[in-house]
Design a protein around this motif. Structure first.
Motif, PDB file in Angstrom:
ATOM      1  N   ILE A 198     -46.017 -13.325  17.072  1.00 19.77           N
ATOM      2  CA  ILE A 198     -47.653 -13.287  16.868  1.00 19.77           C
ATOM      3  C   ILE A 198     -47.893 -12.228  15.832  1.00 19.77           C
ATOM      4  O   ILE A 198     -47.266 -11.448  15.679  1.00 19.77           O
ATOM      5  CB  ILE A 198     -48.102 -13.362  18.279  1.00 19.77           C
ATOM      6  N   SER A 199     -49.173 -12.685  15.218  1.00 20.84           N
ATOM      7  CA  SER A 199     -49.702 -11.864  14.303  1.00 20.84           C
ATOM      8  C   SER A 199     -50.342 -10.627  15.214  1.00 20.84           C
ATOM      9  O   SER A 199     -50.924 -10.717  16.329  1.00 20.84           O
ATOM     10  CB  SER A 199     -50.793 -12.358  13.341  1.00 20.84           C
ATOM     11  N   LEU A 200     -50.685  -9.845  14.477  1.00 21.81           N
ATOM     12  CA  LEU A 200     -51.504  -8.629  15.002  1.00 21.81           C
ATOM     13  C   LEU A 200     -52.839  -8.993  15.334  1.00 21.81           C
ATOM     14  O   LEU A 200     -53.438  -8.512  16.521  1.00 21.81           O
ATOM     15  CB  LEU A 200     -51.775  -7.418  14.132  1.00 21.81           C
ATOM     16  N   ARG A 201     -53.533 -10.006  14.697  1.00 19.87           N
ATOM     17  CA  ARG A 201     -54.936 -10.488  15.418  1.00 19.87           C
ATOM     18  C   ARG A 201     -54.712 -11.509  16.523  1.00 19.87           C
ATOM     19  O   ARG A 201     -55.580 -11.059  17.471  1.00 19.87           O
ATOM     20  CB  ARG A 201     -55.422 -11.436  14.104  1.00 19.87           C
ATOM     21  N   GLN A 202     -53.735 -12.300  16.652  1.00 20.09           N
ATOM     22  CA  GLN A 202     -53.595 -12.690  18.005  1.00 20.09           C
ATOM     23  C   GLN A 202     -53.113 -11.901  18.976  1.00 20.09           C
ATOM     24  O   GLN A 202     -53.711 -12.271  20.077  1.00 20.09           O
ATOM     25  CB  GLN A 202     -52.227 -13.676  17.500  1.00 20.09           C
ATOM     26  N   GLU A 203     -52.210 -10.783  18.894  1.00 18.43           N
ATOM     27  CA  GLU A 203     -52.061  -9.880  19.652  1.00 18.43           C
ATOM     28  C   GLU A 203     -53.260  -9.062  20.287  1.00 18.43           C
ATOM     29  O   GLU A 203     -53.508  -9.172  21.519  1.00 18.43           O
ATOM     30  CB  GLU A 203     -51.096  -8.897  19.103  1.00 18.43           C
ATOM     31  N   ALA A 204     -54.183  -8.805  19.563  1.00 16.28           N
ATOM     32  CA  ALA A 204     -55.511  -8.259  19.914  1.00 16.28           C
ATOM     33  C   ALA A 204     -56.153  -9.287  20.842  1.00 16.28           C
ATOM     34  O   ALA A 204     -56.945  -8.891  21.547  1.00 16.28           O
ATOM     35  CB  ALA A 204     -56.313  -7.849  18.764  1.00 16.28           C
ATOM     36  N   GLY A 205     -56.309 -10.589  20.237  1.00 15.27           N
ATOM     37  CA  GLY A 205     -56.845 -11.641  20.922  1.00 15.27           C
ATOM     38  C   GLY A 205     -56.311 -11.831  22.471  1.00 15.27           C
ATOM     39  O   GLY A 205     -56.979 -12.013  23.406  1.00 15.27           O
ATOM     40  N   ARG A 206     -55.046 -11.780  22.718  1.00 18.42           N
ATOM     41  CA  ARG A 206     -54.458 -11.991  24.161  1.00 18.42           C
ATOM     42  C   ARG A 206     -54.734 -10.695  24.663  1.00 18.42           C
ATOM     43  O   ARG A 206     -54.888 -10.747  26.217  1.00 18.42           O
ATOM     44  CB  ARG A 206     -52.761 -11.955  23.980  1.00 18.42           C
ATOM     45  N   LEU A 207     -54.666  -9.473  24.124  1.00 20.48           N
ATOM     46  CA  LEU A 207     -54.895  -8.330  24.891  1.00 20.48           C
ATOM     47  C   LEU A 207     -56.593  -8.139  25.383  1.00 20.48           C
ATOM     48  O   LEU A 207     -56.754  -7.681  26.523  1.00 20.48           O
ATOM     49  CB  LEU A 207     -54.437  -7.092  24.240  1.00 20.48           C
ATOM     50  N   GLY A 208     -57.014  -8.190  24.386  1.00 17.32           N
ATOM     51  CA  GLY A 208     -58.684  -8.291  24.486  1.00 17.32           C
ATOM     52  C   GLY A 208     -59.098  -6.669  24.303  1.00 17.32           C
ATOM     53  O   GLY A 208     -58.402  -5.813  23.876  1.00 17.32           O
ATOM     54  N   GLY A 209     -60.335  -6.613  24.351  1.00 13.35           N
ATOM     55  CA  GLY A 209     -61.152  -5.208  24.380  1.00 13.35           C
ATOM     56  C   GLY A 209     -62.326  -5.351  23.809  1.00 13.35           C
ATOM     57  O   GLY A 209     -63.136  -6.308  23.722  1.00 13.35           O
ATOM     58  N   ILE A 210     -63.251  -4.086  23.244  1.00 10.66           N
ATOM     59  CA  ILE A 210     -64.387  -3.948  23.273  1.00 10.66           C
ATOM     60  C   ILE A 210     -64.596  -3.350  21.735  1.00 10.66           C
ATOM     61  O   ILE A 210     -63.661  -2.564  21.361  1.00 10.66           O
ATOM     62  CB  ILE A 210     -65.262  -2.885  24.081  1.00 10.66           C
ATOM     63  N   GLY A 211     -65.169  -4.024  20.765  1.00  9.74           N
ATOM     64  CA  GLY A 211     -65.391  -3.665  19.414  1.00  9.74           C
ATOM     65  C   GLY A 211     -66.250  -2.485  19.308  1.00  9.74           C
ATOM     66  O   GLY A 211     -67.089  -2.114  20.289  1.00  9.74           O
ATOM     67  N   VAL A 212     -66.460  -2.289  18.199  1.00 13.93           N
ATOM     68  CA  VAL A 212     -67.625  -1.148  17.635  1.00 13.93           C
ATOM     69  C   VAL A 212     -68.652  -1.431  18.002  1.00 13.93           C
ATOM     70  O   VAL A 212     -69.787  -0.681  18.017  1.00 13.93           O
ATOM     71  CB  VAL A 212     -67.339  -0.748  16.343  1.00 13.93           C
ATOM     72  N   CYS A 213     -68.939  -2.745  17.969  1.00 14.92           N
ATOM     73  CA  CYS A 213     -70.431  -3.392  18.203  1.00 14.92           C
ATOM     74  C   CYS A 213     -70.777  -3.438  19.360  1.00 14.92           C
ATOM     75  O   CYS A 213     -72.187  -3.523  20.127  1.00 14.92           O
ATOM     76  CB  CYS A 213     -70.440  -4.709  17.636  1.00 14.92           C
ATOM     77  N   GLY A 214     -70.000  -3.068  20.581  1.00 20.46           N
ATOM     78  CA  GLY A 214     -70.178  -3.027  21.837  1.00 20.46           C
ATOM     79  C   GLY A 214     -69.851  -4.232  22.724  1.00 20.46           C
ATOM     80  O   GLY A 214     -70.208  -4.386  23.895  1.00 20.46           O
ATOM     81  N   ARG A 215     -69.393  -5.303  21.781  1.00 30.19           N
ATOM     82  CA  ARG A 215     -69.330  -6.775  22.559  1.00 30.19           C
ATOM     83  C   ARG A 215     -67.742  -6.996  22.451  1.00 30.19           C
ATOM     84  O   ARG A 215     -66.891  -6.027  21.991  1.00 30.19           O
ATOM     85  CB  ARG A 215     -70.041  -7.821  21.820  1.00 30.19           C
ATOM     86  N   GLU A 216     -67.537  -7.903  23.429  1.00 29.09           N
ATOM     87  CA  GLU A 216     -65.849  -8.387  23.481  1.00 29.09           C
ATOM     88  C   GLU A 216     -65.333  -8.634  21.984  1.00 29.09           C
ATOM     89  O   GLU A 216     -66.284  -9.429  21.221  1.00 29.09           O
ATOM     90  CB  GLU A 216     -65.795  -9.245  24.612  1.00 29.09           C
ATOM     91  N   LEU A 217     -64.194  -8.561  21.824  1.00 30.23           N
ATOM     92  CA  LEU A 217     -63.582  -9.063  20.558  1.00 30.23           C
ATOM     93  C   LEU A 217     -63.758 -10.565  20.418  1.00 30.23           C
ATOM     94  O   LEU A 217     -63.570 -11.318  21.363  1.00 30.23           O
ATOM     95  CB  LEU A 217     -62.112  -8.721  20.465  1.00 30.23           C
ATOM     96  N   CYS A 218     -64.177 -10.753  19.087  1.00 27.84           N
ATOM     97  CA  CYS A 218     -64.605 -12.110  18.785  1.00 27.84           C
ATOM     98  C   CYS A 218     -63.198 -13.222  19.018  1.00 27.84           C
ATOM     99  O   CYS A 218     -63.080 -14.297  19.399  1.00 27.84           O
ATOM    100  CB  CYS A 218     -64.797 -12.326  17.562  1.00 27.84           C
ATOM    101  N   CYS A 219     -62.017 -12.453  18.589  1.00 28.97           N
ATOM    102  CA  CYS A 219     -60.628 -13.013  18.714  1.00 28.97           C
ATOM    103  C   CYS A 219     -60.341 -13.162  20.315  1.00 28.97           C
ATOM    104  O   CYS A 219     -59.423 -14.278  20.439  1.00 28.97           O
ATOM    105  CB  CYS A 219     -59.492 -12.403  18.041  1.00 28.97           C
ATOM    106  N   SER A 220     -60.680 -12.609  20.969  1.00 32.36           N
ATOM    107  CA  SER A 220     -60.505 -12.946  22.699  1.00 32.36           C
ATOM    108  C   SER A 220     -61.431 -13.727  23.286  1.00 32.36           C
ATOM    109  O   SER A 220     -61.447 -14.093  24.326  1.00 32.36           O
ATOM    110  CB  SER A 220     -60.052 -11.516  23.214  1.00 32.36           C
ATOM    111  N   THR A 221     -62.478 -14.002  22.712  1.00 30.98           N
ATOM    112  CA  THR A 221     -63.622 -14.689  23.531  1.00 30.98           C
ATOM    113  C   THR A 221     -63.812 -16.360  22.617  1.00 30.98           C
ATOM    114  O   THR A 221     -64.141 -17.208  23.591  1.00 30.98           O
ATOM    115  CB  THR A 221     -65.071 -13.912  23.401  1.00 30.98           C
ATOM    116  N   TRP A 222     -64.176 -16.467  21.663  1.00 33.51           N
ATOM    117  CA  TRP A 222     -64.407 -17.467  20.754  1.00 33.51           C
ATOM    118  C   TRP A 222     -63.601 -17.891  19.593  1.00 33.51           C
ATOM    119  O   TRP A 222     -63.448 -19.264  18.981  1.00 33.51           O
ATOM    120  CB  TRP A 222     -66.117 -17.688  20.535  1.00 33.51           C
TER     121      TRP A 222
END
Length: 466
Positions: A198-222
């Motif tokens: 998988i790509s690095l973007r898909q990996e971040a989407g599977r693991l999840g996390g909080i971005g600098v904006c204070g919200r959940e990562l877009c790749c892991s939510t929608w």
């Protein structure tokens, strides 16, 4: 709807996961979708028979409801997969699934497998036993990768519900030969192994996390499809090309750089493109900064620290004059005479303001320097009626003569004059001892005066306090 087993969503109460952000059950609230066509009253004859099913990590696939089961969003279902069966949760159904398939360019053909049944308690217990093997397998696989010296990063492991297959998700920058790794994993875990890159973007989407904006990562939510993000998107938005600020948790450029790019591209159409400095009599003016939405541009002469702000229309006007070989006086005026007229007009306005305020100051000076009449002068003195004459002793008359020349205090005409007691009874006795007998005879003959009673005091009956 079945909820997460480690939090309170299954019971309907309020609570939270106890896994500290690494929910390993069913990824509650990850890649959720809202069925806004559920209450539209669409005829059941044309009801779409394909259902969207969500698996671990937000992965979604489509299966056909051949037996027309009464399904609802969140129901666990047993689906057909190429090497057995797997369990997932219903995430979407109805006509909205048709639109999602058109968006992802998935054909409605025989390649779509079927849904067997709604998962029973026995199926869910067997699936829980398979999921409990995921974390130990992940740690052991990382140890084997380190021993073999492979340049790859293992991010997640997913076991199939029938406990017959395990999928290992990894990311790598180069091509990796993992044939030896598969042999070791299959021999140790006694299971079929599948390696999926998988790509690095898909990996971040599977693991999840909080971005600098204070919200959940877009790749892991929608966010489902990842578009290409280039550094030109940051240049159009006047952002500093700092990799630490422009890159996300995956190490690539942030996906949100593309969100407002169309707005910037639309606004930049009316901004003039400057390929060379503007020619003025004070020197060449170089562009330093541009505000796209306010249509303002900042220039500096000969790379000075002082920046001058002008509008985009003024920049276009200067560029047209420079194309004709004409140099303007500066960025604000074309000729020096215009600058002199502006200076003269400003000085005239200042002179008018000085005159306006100087008149007010003169009036204030007159009021301050006005001479005040002295006390006792003829202008200030008024004829005050003389007080009623009273019988005084010889000594008191002499004192009255001395005091009579001084100006008397003005009395309130509305207020009744207060009667003063007679003077010279005790003081005169003490001051003139040789004539004490004469003054005592005169005072005894004079009737004693009665004063009005004070408040809370009995009236005076002529008896003096000794």
């Amino acid at each position: 709807m079945s909820g997460c087993s480690s939090c309170s969503t299954s019971t309907g109460g309020t609570g939270g996961c106890q896994n500290n952000g690494t929910c390993g059950t069913s990824d509650c609230n990850k890649m959720n979708s809202f069925d806004w066509l559920a209450h539209m009253g669409i005829p059941e004859v044309d009801n779409f028979d394909i259902v969207e099913v969500k698996f671990k990590g937000g992965r979604k696939e489509y299966f056909r409801n051949v037996d027309y089961l009464d399904l609802h969003t969140g129901d666990p279902v047993v689906v057909d997969v190429p090497s057995g069966h797997h369990i997932g949760y219903v995430s979407l159904q109805g006509e909205l699934v048709r639109l999602q398939m058109q968006k992802r360019k998935i054909r409605d053909d025989d390649n779509i497998t079927r849904i067997y049944r709604i998962a029973t308690e026995k199926d869910l217990e067997k699936w829980e036993e398979a999921k409990n093997r995921e974390i130990p397998s992940l740690y052991r696989c990382r140890q084997i990768i380190q021993e073999l010296g492979l340049k790859m990063k293992l991010s997640d492991v997913e076991y199939q519900a029938d406990n017959s297959k395990a999928t290992f998700y990894y990311s790598a920058d180069e091509r990796v030969d993992f044939r030896e790794l598969i042999k070791l994993l299959a021999g140790e875990f006694r299971i079929r192994v599948e390696m999926r890159q998988i790509s690095l973007r898909q990996e971040a989407g599977r693991l999840g996390g909080i971005g600098v904006c204070g919200r959940e990562l877009c790749c892991s939510t929608w966010l489902v499809d990842f578009k290409n993000v280039s550094t030109s998107a940051a240049r159009y938005q006047n952002l500093s090309l700092n990799p630490s600020k422009l890159s996300g948790q995956c190490g690539r450029l942030k996906c949100c750089l593309n969100y407002e790019l169309d707005t910037y591209m639309e606004a930049i159409k009316n901004i003039p493109t400057i390929e060379k400095p503007l020619q003025t009599e004070q020197g060449p003016a170089k562009l330093q900064k541009t505000d796209i939405f306010r249509r303002l541009m900042w220039f500096s002469y000969n790379n000075d620290n002082d920046w001058h702000t002008i509008s985009c229309d003024r920049v276009i006007e200067i560029m047209e004059l420079n194309s004709k070989g004409i140099k303007v006086f500066n960025l604000h005026v074309n000729e020096s005479t215009e600058l002199e007229d502006i200076a003269a007009q400003s000085t005239l306005e200042l002179e008018l303001l000085d005159k306006k305020f100087s008149k007010k100051k003169k009036k204030k000076k007159k009021n301050r320097n006005r001479p005040r009449p002295q006390e006792g002068t003829a202008q200030n003195t008024k004829q005050i009626p003389a007080p009623p004459k009273q019988e005084l002793s010889n000594n008191s008359r002499e004192e009255g003569k001395r005091v009579g020349n001084q100006p008397q205090k003005r009395r309130n005409p509305k207020r009744k004059p207060r009667q003063k007691p007679e003077m010279g009874s005790q003081e005169n006795k003490n001051s003139n001892q040789p004539t004490a007998s004469a003054s005592e005879n005169s005072n005894n003959q004079r009737q004693k005066r009665k004063f009005p009673p004070r408040r809370n005091q009995k009236p005076n009956n002529g008896k003096s306090d000794e």
